[in-house]
Design an enzyme around this catalytic site. Structure first.
Site, PDB file in Angstrom:
ATOM      1  N   SER A   1     -13.714  -2.997  -0.077  1.00  0.00           N
ATOM      2  CA  SER A   1     -14.514  -2.142  -0.971  1.00  0.00           C
ATOM      3  C   SER A   1     -16.030  -2.343  -0.800  1.00  0.00           C
ATOM      4  O   SER A   1     -16.746  -2.582  -1.775  1.00  0.00           O
ATOM      5  CB  SER A   1     -14.114  -2.350  -2.431  1.00  0.00           C
ATOM      6  N   PRO A   2     -16.519  -2.218   0.427  1.00  0.00           N
ATOM      7  CA  PRO A   2     -17.974  -2.371   0.630  1.00  0.00           C
ATOM      8  C   PRO A   2     -18.781  -1.308  -0.115  1.00  0.00           C
ATOM      9  O   PRO A   2     -19.953  -1.529  -0.413  1.00  0.00           O
ATOM     10  CB  PRO A   2     -18.141  -2.228   2.149  1.00  0.00           C
ATOM     11  N   LEU A   3     -18.134  -0.163  -0.426  1.00  0.00           N
ATOM     12  CA  LEU A   3     -18.815   0.883  -1.213  1.00  0.00           C
ATOM     13  C   LEU A   3     -18.233   0.944  -2.627  1.00  0.00           C
ATOM     14  O   LEU A   3     -18.369   1.957  -3.320  1.00  0.00           O
ATOM     15  CB  LEU A   3     -18.660   2.249  -0.527  1.00  0.00           C
ATOM     16  N   ALA A   4     -17.574  -0.141  -3.033  1.00  0.00           N
ATOM     17  CA  ALA A   4     -16.969  -0.211  -4.376  1.00  0.00           C
ATOM     18  C   ALA A   4     -16.007   0.968  -4.604  1.00  0.00           C
ATOM     19  O   ALA A   4     -15.996   1.560  -5.691  1.00  0.00           O
ATOM     20  CB  ALA A   4     -18.041  -0.283  -5.461  1.00  0.00           C
TER      21      ALA A   4
ATOM     22  N   GLY B   1     -16.244   3.846  -3.498  1.00  0.00           N
ATOM     23  CA  GLY B   1     -17.004   5.078  -3.739  1.00  0.00           C
ATOM     24  C   GLY B   1     -17.765   5.047  -5.056  1.00  0.00           C
ATOM     25  O   GLY B   1     -18.586   5.925  -5.321  1.00  0.00           O
TER      26      GLY B   1
ATOM     27  N   TYR C   1       0.833  -1.210   0.000  1.00  0.00           N
ATOM     28  CA  TYR C   1       0.000   0.000   0.000  1.00  0.00           C
ATOM     29  C   TYR C   1       0.865   1.257   0.000  1.00  0.00           C
ATOM     30  O   TYR C   1       1.929   1.303   0.633  1.00  0.00           O
ATOM     31  CB  TYR C   1      -0.948   0.025   1.207  1.00  0.00           C
TER      32      TYR C   1
END
Ligand SMILES: NC(=O)c1ccc[n+]([C@@H]2O[C@H](COP(=O)([O-])OP(=O)(O)OC[C@H]3O[C@@H](n4cnc5c(N)ncnc54)[C@H](OP(=O)(O)O)[C@@H]3O)[C@@H](O)[C@H]2O)c1
Length: 298
Positions: A209-212, A214, A53
């Site tokens: 990425s639960p919200l992809a 954003g 990262y």
């Protein structure tokens, strides 16, 4: 905050804070410290990072925060990952590739410990499936690190059911999670049967990425626009933010997943946490499941 027990020695907060983009947040170490402290005060005590990262700088950025206040270490759980050799000016690789050899895993772990300013990693993950993986060799490396007290538990990320089973067998059922992508635009691991295999093993996934990233709220993405319409409709019904609906969608599944929020904003983390108090009607869960138009119910 609810905790999920992954092993004898490791429990994670049900909502995890992701640090993928920490180096892009343009904050000083003191400002990162305030953010981490605010997460802990909300009960979000588990933090996810990886060797690669921030162009190999992300772990060190987080490590500076731990150096600033060493008392933080005992209040948190650190998750980090190995196995990707990403092409970067600071590394000798001519192409990005995977390396899950014994020597690489051991070397990476020592590097991560040094950068994170800690003497133990709570949860160490193999970042991606390596087509050249030697399951016995990976198991030996991870077990040696655990025996030396350098990691408390280990697991994988982005593994499909067959590869998960193969490594699970080689480790004698020591894998405690599979960190996988899931949101209303991406259902790969439901389609593959991964969630079913995890339930069979009583292993809880971490969800990235639960919200992809954003993208769920991107008005230029036609599938996201359809998803957002359903999230907004349900947000009005339950009187919460649309992000809360997206997190509740993941939390409601019986596999007992741990979503990783990637936002840099405490207000958005609070929207994720609010999902812990929300139970969607079963029909509403299915409205989200089919909202992008990619899934059909027969
Ligand atoms: N294992 C793997 O291969 C893998 C891969 C990717 C990620 N991960 C891990 O999973 C974590 C979470 O993934 P993620 O960062 O993709 O999570 P995410 O929560 O899906 O996305 C976070 C991003 O969405 C933006 N966002 C949130 N709400 C928004 C809204 N309403 N409108 C517009 N933008 C919005 C955030 O911006 P703000 O910061 O401005 O709120 C942030 O850039 C990462 O930090 C990392 O730790 C793992």
């Amino acid at each position: 905050m609810e905790k999920i027990q992954l092993s004898k020695d490791v429990s994670l907060s049900r909502i995890i804070q992701g640090l993928w983009h920490i180096t892009d947040w343009n904050r000083t170490t003191a400002e990162h410290y305030e953010f981490i402290k605010a997460c802990i005060e909300l009960g979000v005590t588990s933090f996810d990072t990886a060797e690669i990262y921030g162009g190999y700088e992300g772990e060190a950025c987080f490590g500076e925060v731990l150096k600033l206040d060493p008392s933080l270490r005992s209040q948190i759980q650190i998750i980090t990952k190995t196995g990707i050799n990403m092409k970067h000016p600071n590394r000798p690789y001519t192409i990005s590739h995977y390396d899950t050899s014994y020597d690489k895993i051991i070397w990476s772990c020592h590097e991560s410990l040094r950068k994170l300013n800690t003497d133990v990693i709570d949860l160490y993950l193999v970042h991606r499936e390596d087509p050249m993986i030697d399951h016995e060799e990976v198991a030996r490396a991870l077990n040696d690190l655990k025996a030396q007290g350098l990691i408390k538990a280990y697991g994988v990320s982005n593994f499909d059911p067959f590869k998960f089973e193969a490594l699970q067998a080689a480790t004698g059922n020591q894998l405690v999670t599979n960190q996988i992508e899931w949101n209303p635009l991406v259902h790969e691991h439901i389609e593959s049967g991964m969630l079913d295999v995890l339930q069979m093993h009583h292993v809880h996934p971490m969800i990235w990425s639960p919200l992809a990233q954003g993208r769920l709220f991107n008005p230029d993405n036609p599938k996201a626009v359809k998803v957002a319409a359903v999230l907004n409709e349900l947000a009005a019904k339950y009187k919460v933010a649309p992000e809360t609906i997206a997190f509740a969608y993941i939390l409601m599944h019986p596999v007992k997943a741990m979503p990783i929020s990637g936002s840099s904003q405490i207000s958005r983390l609070k929207n994720a946490i609010a999902a812990l108090d929300l139970k969607l009607d079963r029909e509403d869960w299915y409205k989200i499941y089919i909202s992008s138009g990619d899934k059909r119910l027969r």
